[in-house]
Design a protein around this motif. Sequence first.
Motif, mmCIF file in Angstrom:
data_model
loop_
_atom_site.group_PDB
_atom_site.id
_atom_site.type_symbol
_atom_site.label_atom_id
_atom_site.label_comp_id
_atom_site.label_asym_id
_atom_site.label_seq_id
_atom_site.Cartn_x
_atom_site.Cartn_y
_atom_site.Cartn_z
ATOM 1 N N SER A 130 0.852 -1.187 0.000
ATOM 2 C CA SER A 130 0.000 0.000 0.000
ATOM 3 C C SER A 130 0.888 1.236 0.000
ATOM 4 O O SER A 130 2.112 1.158 0.149
ATOM 5 C CB SER A 130 -0.897 0.010 1.233
ATOM 6 N N GLN A 195 -6.647 12.294 0.700
ATOM 7 C CA GLN A 195 -5.419 11.512 0.750
ATOM 8 C C GLN A 195 -4.307 12.421 1.243
ATOM 9 O O GLN A 195 -4.496 13.635 1.380
ATOM 10 C CB GLN A 195 -5.078 10.934 -0.627
ATOM 11 N N VAL A 224 -7.535 1.456 -1.184
ATOM 12 C CA VAL A 224 -8.144 2.260 -2.238
ATOM 13 C C VAL A 224 -9.659 2.124 -2.187
ATOM 14 O O VAL A 224 -10.401 3.095 -2.399
ATOM 15 C CB VAL A 224 -7.611 1.824 -3.619
ATOM 16 N N LYS A 227 -11.116 4.595 0.105
ATOM 17 C CA LYS A 227 -11.087 5.944 -0.471
ATOM 18 C C LYS A 227 -12.249 6.147 -1.439
ATOM 19 O O LYS A 227 -12.935 7.176 -1.412
ATOM 20 C CB LYS A 227 -9.759 6.181 -1.199
ATOM 21 N N LEU A 240 -5.431 9.558 -8.474
ATOM 22 C CA LEU A 240 -4.851 8.232 -8.572
ATOM 23 C C LEU A 240 -4.191 8.035 -9.927
ATOM 24 O O LEU A 240 -4.568 8.683 -10.912
ATOM 25 C CB LEU A 240 -5.936 7.158 -8.401
ATOM 26 N N THR A 244 -4.734 2.374 -11.475
ATOM 27 C CA THR A 244 -5.372 2.116 -10.179
ATOM 28 C C THR A 244 -6.846 2.457 -10.237
ATOM 29 O O THR A 244 -7.705 1.690 -9.780
ATOM 30 C CB THR A 244 -4.689 2.925 -9.063
#
Length: 290
Positions: A130, A195, A224, A227, A240, A244
Amino acid sequence: MGNVVDVDLRKLRYFVVVAEELHFGRAAERLHITQPVLSRQVRALEHELHAQLFARNKQSTELTEAGRQLLEDARPLLAGAQALQLRVQRAAHGRSTFTVGFMPGITVTGAVRAFAARHPELGVEVVRTSWENQVQAVHEGLVDVSFVRLPVDHSGLVLRPVFREPRVAVVPAHHRLAGKESIGIADLAAERLLQDPDAVPEWRDLPDRTGGEASGPPPAFRSVEEKLEHVATSGGVVVLPLSTAAYYTHTDVAHVPIDDIGPNEVRLAWSAHRQSPLLQEFADIAVAQH
C-alpha cells in the motif's frame, strides 16, 4: 581514526521508541520494561556514542541534534537487521523464495512468470503493498523487490524506472467535473483531497486552494476501496494513477484525466545493501515486460 563503536541493536530499538514517544514512561510501557531500566539503557547508549541524545526536564523530553541524526539513521539500520534475520531464517529452513511486492493497479504476472520459469528452484511469491508500507516492506525484508509508486523516500534503496502513466481525479459520479474530457489541477482547488497531500504536491501547492481547509487532515484509509467509498458517499476527491482508478469498478464514482500535472512514475525498488544478481535480473525482466 577513532574507534568504531559496536552499537547494541537492543539499545537502538529502545532509543527509537523513546524518540517516537518523547516520554520515557509511555516508551517503557510499549517495550514492556520498567522506566528505570529504559533510562539506564539510553544513558548507556549515550555513553557509548559520546553524545547526548535527549534534552530532558520535568516538563518534556526532546531530541537533541545528535538524537535527530541517530533517529534518521537508526530506522533503516533496524529494518535491515530485521530483514537479515528473516532471510537467514528462511534459508535455514530450506525455503528458497523470491518475493515481489506490488501496488494496486500494477500487473506483475508477466514478469513473475518469466522470472519463475528461469528459476524453477525458487518459490516466487507476490505480496500486495500500500501507499503506507510500499517502502517499509523492502527495508524490513518482507519482499525482495517491490513495484513502488513515486514519490518515496529514496534512502537505502536502488530504484529502477519501469513505466509512467497519467493521473486522474476520482470524483462522485454526479460531480460537476464528472464526464469532462479533461481538467486542470486548479479545477480541484475548491475540493477536499481525501489523501495525503504529499502524494499530490501539485494540489498542495495551489496558491488559491480552499478545499478542506476547515475540515482538518484527511481521514486515514487502509485501502483504495475505502477511499472510493468515501468519495462516493461523502464527496471529496482523490488523485490516482490511471491503472489504479481503472482497476476498481465503482458505479458511484467517475475518473477524469488531469492534463497539466506530470505522470505517476512506477519504479522497481530493492535494498541498496543487497548484491544478489537475482535482483538485477528480475528488474531487467520487469522493464522488458513494460
